[in-house]
Design a protein around this motif. Structure first.
Motif, PDB file in Angstrom:
ATOM      1  N   UNK A  76      22.112  52.402  67.318  1.00 44.93           N
ATOM      2  CA  UNK A  76      20.660  52.183  67.258  1.00 44.93           C
ATOM      3  C   UNK A  76      20.115  52.440  65.853  1.00 44.93           C
ATOM      4  N   UNK A  77      19.333  51.470  65.374  1.00 45.82           N
ATOM      5  CA  UNK A  77      18.832  51.541  63.994  1.00 45.82           C
ATOM      6  C   UNK A  77      17.423  52.136  63.977  1.00 45.82           C
ATOM      7  N   UNK A  78      17.051  52.671  62.827  1.00 52.53           N
ATOM      8  CA  UNK A  78      15.715  53.249  62.689  1.00 52.53           C
ATOM      9  C   UNK A  78      15.317  53.329  61.229  1.00 52.53           C
ATOM     10  N   UNK A  79      14.276  52.588  60.873  1.00 55.44           N
ATOM     11  CA  UNK A  79      13.748  52.705  59.519  1.00 55.44           C
ATOM     12  C   UNK A  79      12.462  53.510  59.524  1.00 55.44           C
ATOM     13  N   UNK A  80      11.730  53.397  58.433  1.00 58.81           N
ATOM     14  CA  UNK A  80      10.408  54.025  58.367  1.00 58.81           C
ATOM     15  C   UNK A  80      10.439  55.514  58.243  1.00 58.81           C
TER      16      UNK A  80
ATOM     17  N   UNK B  59      23.084  43.414  56.079  1.00 55.33           N
ATOM     18  CA  UNK B  59      22.124  43.326  57.186  1.00 55.33           C
ATOM     19  C   UNK B  59      20.832  44.099  56.924  1.00 55.33           C
ATOM     20  N   UNK B  84      11.688  50.006  50.846  1.00 61.14           N
ATOM     21  CA  UNK B  84      12.297  51.012  51.729  1.00 61.14           C
ATOM     22  C   UNK B  84      13.411  51.726  50.983  1.00 61.14           C
ATOM     23  N   UNK B 119       9.672  48.016  61.494  1.00 67.48           N
ATOM     24  CA  UNK B 119      10.612  48.758  60.636  1.00 67.48           C
ATOM     25  C   UNK B 119      11.201  49.957  61.385  1.00 67.48           C
ATOM     26  N   UNK B 120      10.353  50.645  62.171  1.00 65.42           N
ATOM     27  CA  UNK B 120      10.824  51.840  62.893  1.00 65.42           C
ATOM     28  C   UNK B 120      11.949  51.513  63.869  1.00 65.42           C
ATOM     29  N   UNK B 121      11.903  50.323  64.463  1.00 64.50           N
ATOM     30  CA  UNK B 121      12.849  50.006  65.541  1.00 64.50           C
ATOM     31  C   UNK B 121      13.895  48.958  65.174  1.00 64.50           C
ATOM     32  N   UNK B 122      13.670  48.210  64.075  1.00 65.20           N
ATOM     33  CA  UNK B 122      14.567  47.077  63.802  1.00 65.20           C
ATOM     34  C   UNK B 122      15.152  47.046  62.389  1.00 65.20           C
ATOM     35  N   UNK B 123      14.572  47.782  61.464  1.00 62.40           N
ATOM     36  CA  UNK B 123      15.166  47.809  60.120  1.00 62.40           C
ATOM     37  C   UNK B 123      16.543  48.465  60.230  1.00 62.40           C
ATOM     38  N   UNK B 124      17.531  47.869  59.582  1.00 62.93           N
ATOM     39  CA  UNK B 124      18.919  48.316  59.773  1.00 62.93           C
ATOM     40  C   UNK B 124      19.220  49.513  58.865  1.00 62.93           C
ATOM     41  N   UNK B 125      18.888  50.673  59.392  1.00 58.56           N
ATOM     42  CA  UNK B 125      19.200  51.956  58.750  1.00 58.56           C
ATOM     43  C   UNK B 125      19.715  52.901  59.830  1.00 58.56           C
ATOM     44  N   UNK B 126      20.540  53.840  59.407  1.00 61.51           N
ATOM     45  CA  UNK B 126      20.967  54.922  60.301  1.00 61.51           C
ATOM     46  C   UNK B 126      20.561  56.220  59.611  1.00 61.51           C
TER      47      UNK B 126
END
Lengths: 80, 152
Positions: A76-80, B59, B84, B119-126
């Motif tokens: 599961x991804x999370x930005x911001x 990605x 970001x 961004x909170x739910x779909x930006x590809x970061x861990x």
């Protein structure tokens, strides 16, 4: 077949694995196989929030995989 | 229409991003921006030493582009700007800048709100918080997903 993991899956399993999967197996079948081999990561692997990519494009669970594919499982991804 | 979607490896300067957006917005009536900061305290209440944002070589940038372009198409805005951070971030440091310029304020507010929900739910970061007790993965909450669903 090369399988890459990111986020908590990379921590729980490995960043990269070589997997002996049947040619033509679906993403869902690969998830089930990996969950059986890595039961500690099973709940995350089976989660709908874990998305799958082949060739940097998102693919659904019924997508059929070729041996030459590199499959990426995104925790599961999370930005911001 | 201009779109900026930038993955920043080193340092994010919100004041510079806002100045750039305001400079672009000549003739517009509104600029709205949001800055997300790394919290000093974890959900469990302990101090956070640092936040680590892991990213994907392809990605992550793709996801920033897609979200910024979608905001530009959905709202009546003239400029969209998303920057970001990735890598190690200290508490108090900026993680994200999301802004929009428009002829009228409502479209700019909505675009910034939309950008952040996606961004909170779909930006590809861990995202991992590191503190005294070790590290913990930070994933979107049910409230984050509900916020995202408002735009479906």
């Amino acid at each position: 077949m090369k399988v890459l993991f990111y986020g908590r899956l990379a921590e729980a399993i490995a960043p990269e694995l070589e997997v002996d999967a049947r040619p033509g197996c679906s993403v869902a079948e690969l998830r089930t196989m990996l969950a059986a081999e890595h039961p500690e990561a099973g709940p995350v692997l089976r989660s709908k929030r874990v998305r799958t990519c082949v060739g940097h494009a998102f693919v659904p669970d019924d997508y059929r995989l070729a041996t030459a594919d590199t499959v990426e499982f995104l925790s599961p991804v999370s930005g911001g | 229409m201009s779109i900026v979607a930038h993955l920043e490896q080193a340092s994010l300067r919100p004041e510079q991003e806002l100045a750039a957006l305001v400079a672009q917005a000549s003739g517009d009536g509104a600029v709205v921006s949001f800055v997300g900061l790394a919290r000093a305290e974890s959900k469990s209440g302990g101090p956070v030493e640092r936040l680590i944002l892991e990213h994907h070589s392809i990605l992550t940038q793709q996801s920033l582009n897609e979200i910024a372009v979608a905001a530009g198409e959905r709202f009546d805005v003239s400029h969209v700007r998303v920057v970001h951070r990735c890598g190690e971030i200290a508490p108090g440091e900026p993680i994200v800048f999301a802004g929009a310029a428009a002829r009228h304020r409502r479209a700019a507010f909505d675009a910034a709100d939309y950008l952040m929900d996606r961004l909170k739910t779909e930006a590809v970061f861990w995202k991992r918080e590191v503190g005294e007790a070790g590290s913990a993965w930070i994933e979107p909450t049910a409230a984050d997903h509900a916020d995202r669903e408002r735009w479906s």
